[in-house]
Design a protein around this motif. Structure first.
Motif, PDB file in Angstrom:
ATOM      1  N   THR A   1       0.557  -1.140   0.268  1.00  0.00           N
ATOM      2  CA  THR A   1       0.002  -0.015  -0.056  1.00  0.00           C
ATOM      3  C   THR A   1       0.641   1.674  -0.152  1.00  0.00           C
ATOM      4  O   THR A   1       0.894   2.206  -1.225  1.00  0.00           O
ATOM      5  CB  THR A   1      -0.944  -0.076   1.164  1.00  0.00           C
ATOM      6  OG1 THR A   1      -1.622  -1.122   1.610  1.00  0.00           O
ATOM      7  CG2 THR A   1      -1.951   1.541   1.244  1.00  0.00           C
ATOM      8  N   LEU A   2       1.876   1.054   0.962  1.00  0.00           N
ATOM      9  CA  LEU A   2       2.684   2.787   1.214  1.00  0.00           C
ATOM     10  C   LEU A   2       3.186   2.598  -0.350  1.00  0.00           C
ATOM     11  O   LEU A   2       3.851   3.643  -0.658  1.00  0.00           O
ATOM     12  CB  LEU A   2       4.170   2.382   2.049  1.00  0.00           C
ATOM     13  CG  LEU A   2       3.473   2.857   3.154  1.00  0.00           C
ATOM     14  CD1 LEU A   2       4.543   2.101   4.500  1.00  0.00           C
ATOM     15  CD2 LEU A   2       2.658   3.726   3.524  1.00  0.00           C
ATOM     16  N   ASP A   3       4.169   2.004  -1.076  1.00  0.00           N
ATOM     17  CA  ASP A   3       4.119   1.273  -2.763  1.00  0.00           C
ATOM     18  C   ASP A   3       3.184   2.142  -3.346  1.00  0.00           C
ATOM     19  O   ASP A   3       3.274   2.944  -4.713  1.00  0.00           O
ATOM     20  CB  ASP A   3       5.350   0.169  -3.038  1.00  0.00           C
ATOM     21  CG  ASP A   3       5.358   0.253  -4.674  1.00  0.00           C
ATOM     22  OD1 ASP A   3       5.729   1.557  -4.333  1.00  0.00           O
ATOM     23  OD2 ASP A   3       4.883  -0.269  -5.386  1.00  0.00           O
ATOM     24  N   ARG A   4       2.134   1.467  -3.514  1.00  0.00           N
ATOM     25  CA  ARG A   4       1.079   2.380  -4.459  1.00  0.00           C
ATOM     26  C   ARG A   4       1.263   4.420  -4.039  1.00  0.00           C
ATOM     27  O   ARG A   4       1.082   4.695  -4.755  1.00  0.00           O
ATOM     28  CB  ARG A   4       0.188   1.881  -4.196  1.00  0.00           C
ATOM     29  CG  ARG A   4      -1.273   2.340  -4.809  1.00  0.00           C
ATOM     30  CD  ARG A   4      -2.354   1.510  -4.734  1.00  0.00           C
ATOM     31  NE  ARG A   4      -3.721   1.898  -6.107  1.00  0.00           N
ATOM     32  CZ  ARG A   4      -4.695   1.403  -5.884  1.00  0.00           C
ATOM     33  NH1 ARG A   4      -5.274   0.264  -5.168  1.00  0.00           N
ATOM     34  NH2 ARG A   4      -6.194   2.078  -6.520  1.00  0.00           N
TER      35      ARG A   4
ATOM     36  N   ALA B   1       2.062  10.450  -2.390  1.00  0.00           N
ATOM     37  CA  ALA B   1       0.990  11.116  -1.485  1.00  0.00           C
ATOM     38  C   ALA B   1       1.707  10.166  -0.316  1.00  0.00           C
ATOM     39  O   ALA B   1       3.217   9.748  -1.035  1.00  0.00           O
ATOM     40  CB  ALA B   1      -0.548  10.687  -1.317  1.00  0.00           C
ATOM     41  N   VAL B   2       1.391  10.245   0.785  1.00  0.00           N
ATOM     42  CA  VAL B   2       1.642   9.837   1.695  1.00  0.00           C
ATOM     43  C   VAL B   2       0.316   9.465   2.107  1.00  0.00           C
ATOM     44  O   VAL B   2      -0.730   9.835   2.590  1.00  0.00           O
ATOM     45  CB  VAL B   2       2.648  11.271   2.815  1.00  0.00           C
ATOM     46  CG1 VAL B   2       3.990  11.141   1.942  1.00  0.00           C
ATOM     47  CG2 VAL B   2       1.738  12.214   2.582  1.00  0.00           C
ATOM     48  N   LEU B   3       0.820   8.345   3.465  1.00  0.00           N
ATOM     49  CA  LEU B   3       0.372   8.083   4.670  1.00  0.00           C
ATOM     50  C   LEU B   3      -0.600   8.995   5.940  1.00  0.00           C
ATOM     51  O   LEU B   3      -1.510   9.039   5.543  1.00  0.00           O
ATOM     52  CB  LEU B   3       0.947   6.789   5.247  1.00  0.00           C
ATOM     53  CG  LEU B   3      -0.237   5.615   6.236  1.00  0.00           C
ATOM     54  CD1 LEU B   3      -0.910   5.354   5.400  1.00  0.00           C
ATOM     55  CD2 LEU B   3       0.844   5.106   6.730  1.00  0.00           C
TER      56      LEU B   3
ATOM     57  N   PRO C   1       8.644  10.004   2.919  1.00  0.00           N
ATOM     58  CA  PRO C   1       8.776   8.273   2.769  1.00  0.00           C
ATOM     59  C   PRO C   1       8.888   7.246   3.601  1.00  0.00           C
ATOM     60  O   PRO C   1       8.758   6.774   3.645  1.00  0.00           O
ATOM     61  CB  PRO C   1       8.370   8.464   1.246  1.00  0.00           C
ATOM     62  CG  PRO C   1       8.227   9.183   0.974  1.00  0.00           C
ATOM     63  CD  PRO C   1       8.890  10.162   2.050  1.00  0.00           C
ATOM     64  N   ARG C   2      10.211   7.471   3.819  1.00  0.00           N
ATOM     65  CA  ARG C   2      11.281   6.801   4.291  1.00  0.00           C
ATOM     66  C   ARG C   2      11.049   7.029   5.842  1.00  0.00           C
ATOM     67  O   ARG C   2      11.140   5.616   6.288  1.00  0.00           O
ATOM     68  CB  ARG C   2      12.850   7.172   4.077  1.00  0.00           C
ATOM     69  CG  ARG C   2      13.280   6.998   2.614  1.00  0.00           C
ATOM     70  CD  ARG C   2      15.371   7.266   2.306  1.00  0.00           C
ATOM     71  NE  ARG C   2      15.245   5.778   3.375  1.00  0.00           N
ATOM     72  CZ  ARG C   2      16.658   5.842   4.110  1.00  0.00           C
ATOM     73  NH1 ARG C   2      17.310   7.337   3.753  1.00  0.00           N
ATOM     74  NH2 ARG C   2      17.252   5.599   4.246  1.00  0.00           N
TER      75      ARG C   2
END
Length: 370
Positions: free
Chosen positions: A130-133, A139-141, A170-171
């Motif tokens: 999901t984070l990859d998508r 976008a970010v979580l 993202p990291r």
């Protein structure tokens, strides 16, 4: 008063104001605890008055209720959500609604007993996917991972609520996911625990890289288990240990699906492209003229396992690809948005499945079973 106390007081006042702005029941959903808020919306825990199902509601604040631009902005995020919420924009109060498919990990931690390896693999794979998508979509979580990584009957899911104006590295989100997985089994020494502990300090550059590293680690673990199975299967006095190892290998095999892609394995000089398509629901192949054509032969499926004849044909075609029309294969690969490194990963996965099948046959001959 301290700055921390001032912020707490302002947060309490804002929470009271937000609570009084909205009706208690919205389109048959009864609001409960406030989960998150941003400049244009608030997110609530709720339940369906009719069915009792647990929900998440994201409601527009009153000042933005009729703002068409804000409503379009919220709806634009639906394409990235996995699974997507429903948009209720006509009648009642504009809001998004999720049927919560499980319990957030934040409510399960800390744990009394370490979580099983299979569960941690699923959590890490679901979170990375999901984070990859999201990251590929720009976008970010934007929220604590433990609040939106849920465990339910359909397996773990990372839900995205698209907080307005959220900013994050993202990291840092990958490191947060790794900390959650590490907390489920702090003292474990398996490949997933080793990866997660390393990522808490030095996460991969992208979620896609994390998925590649996870597949490699589990592939190496499967290979070591396979060697252990072959050696132990020859000793009839250790048959019970063989059976336990065999079940562990079968569980690992089912947890991590093949990489999802569609690729061209080989192109003939005059006609025929050997195309392979893979995903969690199975691996299929076929010799066709059009790269997008439907494939009629099943190589592997979760229900039936591996077809050794079809698998051998695919691996032979890949190993002999340079004897075909490489220029034509390159064109087909470009048309499928595939490349040789990802195709090679699928071939390694199929080869590992063939080795596991051989291990199962040895176990059956020696009286063991999966």
């Amino acid at each position: 008063m301290s700055a921390t106390a001032d912020r707490a007081l302002l947060d309490d006042r804002d929470r009271d104001r937000v609570d009084s702005e909205l009706p208690r029941t919205i389109d048959g959903a009864r609001r409960g605890r406030l989960l998150a808020r941003d400049a244009v919306s608030t997110t609530w825990e709720a339940f369906s008055v009719e069915t009792g199902a647990r929900l998440w509601l994201r409601c527009l604040r009153p000042r933005w209720r009729d703002d068409a631009a804000v409503r379009r902005r919220l709806r634009a995020g639906l394409a990235l959500a996995v699974p997507g919420p429903l948009w209720w924009g006509d009648g009642g109060w504009p809001h998004m609604r999720w049927e919560r498919p499980g319990q957030p990990l934040a409510e399960l931690l800390p744990v009394d007993e370490p979580a099983p390896l299979a569960m941690r693999i699923q959590l890490l794979a679901a979170g990375l996917g999901t984070l990859d998508r999201l990251h590929r979509g720009g976008a970010v979580l934007g929220e604590p991972v433990g609040e939106v990584l849920v465990v339910g009957g359909q397996g773990p899911r990372l839900l995205w609520r698209d907080p307005f104006g959220a900013e994050a590295d993202p990291r840092d989100e990958l490191a947060a996911l790794a900390r959650i997985v590490t907390a489920l089994a702090p003292d474990a020494g398996d490949p997933v625990a080793v990866l997660a502990r390393a990522w808490t300090e030095d996460p991969p550059l992208a979620a896609a890289d994390g998925l590649v590293l996870l597949r490699r680690a589990m592939g190496a673990a499967l290979l070591r288990r396979r060697h252990a199975l072959v050696l132990l299967a020859r000793n009839t006095q250790r048959r019970s240990r063989v059976a336990r190892l065999a079940r562990a290998v079968g569980a690992l095999e089912r947890v991590l699906p093949p990489p999802a892609l569609r690729c061209c394995v080989r192109a003939e000089h005059f006609a025929g492209l050997v195309i392979v398509a893979s995903g969690p629901d199975g691996v299929h192949c076929g010799t066709v003229d059009d790269p997008q054509a439907e494939l009629d032969q099943c190589v592997w499926s979760p229900e039936q396992g591996l077809d050794p004849v079809a698998n051998r044909q695919v691996l032979r075609a890949w190993n002999r690809r340079k004897g075909g029309a490489e220029d034509r294969r390159a064109v087909a690969q470009a048309a499928l948005a595939a490349d040789d490194p990802t195709t090679r990963a699928l071939m390694r996965w199929l080869s590992a499945m063939a080795r596991l099948r051989s291990a199962r046959m040895l176990l059956d001959l020696d009286g063991g079973s999966l």
